[in-house]
Scaffold this motif. Sequence first.
Motif, PDB file in Angstrom:
ATOM      1  N   GLY A  42       0.800  -1.218   0.000  1.00  0.00           N
ATOM      2  CA  GLY A  42       0.000   0.000   0.000  1.00  0.00           C
ATOM      3  C   GLY A  42       0.831   1.265   0.000  1.00  0.00           C
ATOM      4  N   PRO A  43       0.308   2.329  -0.606  1.00  0.00           N
ATOM      5  CA  PRO A  43       1.037   3.588  -0.695  1.00  0.00           C
ATOM      6  C   PRO A  43       1.148   4.332   0.632  1.00  0.00           C
ATOM      7  CG  PRO A  43      -1.148   3.836  -1.610  1.00  0.00           C
ATOM      8  CD  PRO A  43      -0.981   2.391  -1.293  1.00  0.00           C
ATOM      9  N   LEU A  44       0.219   4.104   1.531  1.00  0.00           N
ATOM     10  CA  LEU A  44       0.214   4.856   2.783  1.00  0.00           C
ATOM     11  C   LEU A  44       1.418   4.498   3.652  1.00  0.00           C
ATOM     12  CD1 LEU A  44      -1.904   6.908   3.206  1.00  0.00           C
ATOM     13  CD2 LEU A  44      -3.180   5.324   4.628  1.00  0.00           C
ATOM     14  N   SER A  45       1.642   3.181   3.804  1.00  0.00           N
ATOM     15  CA  SER A  45       2.793   2.738   4.586  1.00  0.00           C
ATOM     16  C   SER A  45       4.080   3.225   3.937  1.00  0.00           C
ATOM     17  CB  SER A  45       2.833   1.213   4.663  1.00  0.00           C
ATOM     18  OG  SER A  45       1.611   0.730   5.113  1.00  0.00           O
ATOM     19  N   GLN A  46       4.093   3.144   2.611  1.00  0.00           N
ATOM     20  CA  GLN A  46       5.286   3.546   1.882  1.00  0.00           C
ATOM     21  C   GLN A  46       5.579   5.037   2.092  1.00  0.00           C
ATOM     22  OE1 GLN A  46       4.814   3.463  -2.296  1.00  0.00           O
ATOM     23  NE2 GLN A  46       6.989   3.607  -2.750  1.00  0.00           N
ATOM     24  N   ALA A  47       4.527   5.849   1.992  1.00  0.00           N
ATOM     25  CA  ALA A  47       4.713   7.291   2.141  1.00  0.00           C
ATOM     26  C   ALA A  47       5.191   7.629   3.546  1.00  0.00           C
ATOM     27  CB  ALA A  47       3.406   8.019   1.826  1.00  0.00           C
ATOM     28  N   LEU A  48       4.590   6.981   4.548  1.00  0.00           N
ATOM     29  CA  LEU A  48       5.021   7.232   5.928  1.00  0.00           C
ATOM     30  C   LEU A  48       6.462   6.778   6.123  1.00  0.00           C
ATOM     31  CD1 LEU A  48       1.909   6.307   8.104  1.00  0.00           C
ATOM     32  CD2 LEU A  48       2.857   8.561   7.633  1.00  0.00           C
ATOM     33  N   GLY A  49       6.781   5.618   5.544  1.00  0.00           N
ATOM     34  CA  GLY A  49       8.147   5.110   5.641  1.00  0.00           C
ATOM     35  C   GLY A  49       9.144   6.088   5.049  1.00  0.00           C
ATOM     36  N   ALA A  50       8.775   6.724   3.948  1.00  0.00           N
ATOM     37  CA  ALA A  50       9.670   7.651   3.254  1.00  0.00           C
ATOM     38  C   ALA A  50      10.023   8.841   4.136  1.00  0.00           C
ATOM     39  CB  ALA A  50       9.021   8.122   1.954  1.00  0.00           C
ATOM     40  N   VAL A  51       9.114   9.242   5.020  1.00  0.00           N
ATOM     41  CA  VAL A  51       9.447  10.358   5.908  1.00  0.00           C
ATOM     42  C   VAL A  51       9.897   9.847   7.277  1.00  0.00           C
ATOM     43  CG1 VAL A  51       8.037  12.092   4.758  1.00  0.00           C
ATOM     44  CG2 VAL A  51       7.003  10.661   6.515  1.00  0.00           C
ATOM     45  N   GLY A  52      10.227   8.548   7.343  1.00  0.00           N
ATOM     46  CA  GLY A  52      10.831   8.009   8.547  1.00  0.00           C
ATOM     47  C   GLY A  52       9.866   7.624   9.655  1.00  0.00           C
ATOM     48  N   ILE A  53       8.586   7.470   9.319  1.00  0.00           N
ATOM     49  CA  ILE A  53       7.629   7.048  10.341  1.00  0.00           C
ATOM     50  C   ILE A  53       7.320   5.564  10.148  1.00  0.00           C
ATOM     51  CG2 ILE A  53       5.305   7.394  11.285  1.00  0.00           C
ATOM     52  CD1 ILE A  53       5.438  10.266  10.194  1.00  0.00           C
ATOM     53  N   ASP A  54       7.374   4.831  11.227  1.00  0.00           N
ATOM     54  CA  ASP A  54       7.021   3.420  11.162  1.00  0.00           C
ATOM     55  C   ASP A  54       5.501   3.322  11.013  1.00  0.00           C
ATOM     56  OD1 ASP A  54       8.457   1.209  10.915  1.00  0.00           O
ATOM     57  OD2 ASP A  54       8.679   0.775  13.065  1.00  0.00           O
ATOM     58  N   SER A  55       5.048   2.807   9.882  1.00  0.00           N
ATOM     59  CA  SER A  55       3.616   2.786   9.640  1.00  0.00           C
ATOM     60  C   SER A  55       2.909   1.784  10.531  1.00  0.00           C
ATOM     61  CB  SER A  55       3.354   2.438   8.178  1.00  0.00           C
ATOM     62  OG  SER A  55       1.989   2.254   7.969  1.00  0.00           O
ATOM     63  N   PRO A  56       1.750   2.155  11.095  1.00  0.00           N
ATOM     64  CA  PRO A  56       0.962   1.166  11.821  1.00  0.00           C
ATOM     65  C   PRO A  56       0.391   0.143  10.845  1.00  0.00           C
ATOM     66  CG  PRO A  56      -0.250   3.221  11.638  1.00  0.00           C
ATOM     67  CD  PRO A  56       1.113   3.469  11.074  1.00  0.00           C
ATOM     68  N   ALA A  57      -0.157  -0.944  11.367  1.00  0.00           N
ATOM     69  CA  ALA A  57      -0.702  -1.987  10.487  1.00  0.00           C
ATOM     70  C   ALA A  57      -2.141  -1.686  10.081  1.00  0.00           C
ATOM     71  CB  ALA A  57      -0.602  -3.340  11.169  1.00  0.00           C
ATOM     72  N   TRP A  58      -2.621  -0.479  10.390  1.00  0.00           N
ATOM     73  CA  TRP A  58      -3.946  -0.018   9.984  1.00  0.00           C
ATOM     74  C   TRP A  58      -5.041  -1.036  10.280  1.00  0.00           C
ATOM     75  CZ3 TRP A  58      -3.307   4.885   9.604  1.00  0.00           C
ATOM     76  CH2 TRP A  58      -2.181   5.420   8.972  1.00  0.00           C
ATOM     77  N   LEU A  59      -5.620  -1.620   9.217  1.00  0.00           N
ATOM     78  CA  LEU A  59      -6.798  -2.465   9.409  1.00  0.00           C
ATOM     79  C   LEU A  59      -6.476  -3.806  10.052  1.00  0.00           C
ATOM     80  CD1 LEU A  59      -8.460  -1.740   5.965  1.00  0.00           C
ATOM     81  CD2 LEU A  59      -9.323  -0.999   8.190  1.00  0.00           C
ATOM     82  N   SER A  60      -5.206  -4.221  10.061  1.00  0.00           N
ATOM     83  CA  SER A  60      -4.920  -5.542  10.619  1.00  0.00           C
ATOM     84  C   SER A  60      -4.527  -5.500  12.086  1.00  0.00           C
ATOM     85  CB  SER A  60      -3.875  -6.276   9.782  1.00  0.00           C
ATOM     86  OG  SER A  60      -3.220  -5.427   8.908  1.00  0.00           O
TER      87      SER A  60
END
Lengths: 301, 274
Positions: free
Chosen positions: A138-156
């Motif tokens: 997904g693009p959301l995790s990727q975008a957050l990762g790009a700015v150095g934020i560990d993305s949450p697992a959202w719906l899971s």
Amino acid sequence: MTVQTSHTARRGAAIAFLSPAMAVIVLFVAVPIALTFWISLHDWSMYTPLSQMTWRGLGNYADLLHSDDFLNALENTLVYVVIVLVTTVPLALALGMLLYFPKMAGKGVARAALFSTYVIPTVAIAIVWGALYAPDYGPLSQALGAVGIDSPAWLSDPQTALLSLGVFHVWQMTGYYTILVIAGLTQIPDDVYEAARIDGAGFWRQTFSVTLPLLRRTTTFIVLIAAINAIQVFDPVYILTQGGPAESTTVLSYAIQRAAFQNGMAGQASAMAFSLLLVLVAVAGVVLAAMRRRTAAEGRS
Amino acid sequence: MRRTVRAATALAFGLVILVPLFPLYWMVISALKGPEELQKAPPTWFPSHVTLSAFGEVFKAVPFGSAFLNSVLIAGVSTLSVLVTSVMAGFVFAKYRFRGRDLLFWSVVATMFLPPIVTLVPLYWLVSTMGLADSYLGVMLPWLANAFGIFLMRQFIADVPEELIEAARLDGASEARIVWQIVTPLLRPALVSLAIFAFVFYWNNFLWPLSILQSDDKFPVVLALSRLLSYSTSVQYQNVVMAGALIASVPTIVVFLLAQRVFVQSISRTGVKG
């Protein structure tokens, strides 16, 4: 034609004109409301004849108070409604002012873009959000990762799943409420602002002392509609999470549908449904009474 | 200072356009990607290889074509019925005086706010008792009239001048003639917006068809789409699901774009009144 005959003709016409709409509303709205209550007093699987209902009195309601499933669904629904209200309402007010006041090109495009989310089938766009939220692809995790934020697992993740559904709801519905705010803004006469400016009120002062107080009716209406819309959320839950993970997104409407159509517990489902209706009526009553009291108080001062 | 404000406003405008449209963009590019590209993590934000194969496959995986036509039928018939019933009832509430009129009207309006989930169980029972479970008529029947349409039409018909109607009566026009030939033509913008609202609502409606229909040959497109999703959860089929989502969304998007201005205006008209 005498007055008498035209009067009779009109009465006949009134009955003929009203009956199709009233037949549908009485048969498929009014009668079912009463039936919901009646069924909620029984044990019944929907797939058996009504004659096989057994009387339980208020037993289903008593059970609900001790049912972890119901209390969990109730809590999830409340959390969801609060998440939605505290974000959509201020956001819609801010966006409404943004798309109404400044003299800028592109207002029409922005309004159309904002509102377009409301017309797309929820099922279709919820599927897309499922892809946006996907952990690896997904693009959301990727975008957050790009700015150095560990993305949450959202719906899971049970911690974030309900919040993620709330974000989707806000994305989908804010445009609609924004249009309502704009509609409210067009009813505020320009000379009110002129008077405020002459008194030396700046932008913030005008917003908090003129715009927001004069939008109170609109705001109340939006709070009510937004609460009702959030309370009955079903489609995205069904499509994206099926109530999971770990029941963290089981909201009332999903619990009702599941109890009735999958677990054959129509009596209990109806008790939940009727409780939901009572909560709605109570909330609407409180909101409307508060609005009326405020209006009355203003009238006196 | 001024310049900062302008820049901030422009930025906000950009976001207001981008944020709503990004998921749509993602839907389109995912439908155009091939299976290999979909399995790439992290994902590509622009398809390196555009293919239309998913749009063919979606019709093979589930009966998507007939589902689309089912939606046209269900949404079309319901919309027409709502227009007719709303004009008639709206006329009575706007132009006739009788005891209990306002009480009846506001009781009807109150049902506008009733979440369908509250009455789902008895509605299912009623419709299946009538022998209409798993039928087109069963899907449509409970929705052939609604409070919103009646409310909208009453608001607009109330603005039709009384003298016009009285003059027609003096000329000997019947009440039916007054409604269809004098009042209705004046309601054009209101009818267009009600038609759009109803069409979008019935096209998107999911909970009721999900509850009352069993056979896939009667499924509306949103139901076929959810079935498609459950068959193909793996990411490599995502283009097929997204193609389905796109096809399911096209009619509502087209209708919205065609009548965007009327649509937004009519919300202003009905959203908050009094």
